[in-house]
Motif scaffolding. Structure first.
Motif, short mmCIF file in Angstrom:
data_model
loop_
_atom_site.label_atom_id
_atom_site.label_comp_id
_atom_site.label_asym_id
_atom_site.label_seq_id
_atom_site.Cartn_x
_atom_site.Cartn_y
_atom_site.Cartn_z
N ARG A 1 -9.31 42.81 54.29
CA ARG A 1 -8.82 44.16 54.58
C ARG A 1 -9.91 45.02 55.20
O ARG A 1 -9.67 45.75 56.16
N GLN A 2 -11.13 44.91 54.67
CA GLN A 2 -12.26 45.67 55.21
C GLN A 2 -12.55 45.24 56.65
O GLN A 2 -12.80 46.07 57.52
N ARG B 1 -9.97 46.71 58.86
CA ARG B 1 -10.26 48.15 59.04
C ARG B 1 -11.36 48.35 60.07
O ARG B 1 -11.27 49.23 60.92
N THR C 1 -10.15 47.72 63.67
CA THR C 1 -9.24 48.72 64.23
C THR C 1 -9.87 50.12 64.27
O THR C 1 -9.25 51.03 64.81
N PHE C 2 -11.05 50.26 63.73
CA PHE C 2 -11.69 51.58 63.72
C PHE C 2 -12.26 51.89 65.11
O PHE C 2 -12.86 51.03 65.74
#
Length: 68
Positions: free
Chosen positions: A58-59, A62, A65-66
């Motif tokens: 998940r990290q 993230r 997509t950041f």
């Protein structure tokens, strides 16, 4: 009156020294807390490897997509 001025200066100096001591103690307590928190996270990751892997995924998603 000069005696009163001297005692005020002494109180200011003592409170400043006490403030520095409190600041140093606060930093020590914070460092200890962060060490224990990091240790607890490592333990949790060892005990629950599947959940730790999912959290890493998940990290990573993230971070991909950041936008900077």
């Amino acid at each position: 009156m000069p005696d009163r001025k001297r005692s005020d200066d002494t109180k200011d100096a003592m409170s400043a020294a006490h403030g520095v001591e409190n600041d140093a103690a606060r930093r020590r307590r914070r460092a200890q807390f962060l060490r224990e928190l990091h240790e607890a996270k490592e333990l949790r990751d060892r005990v629950q490897p599947r959940r730790a892997r999912a959290a890493r995924m998940r990290q990573a998603m993230r971070m991909r997509t950041f936008r900077w």
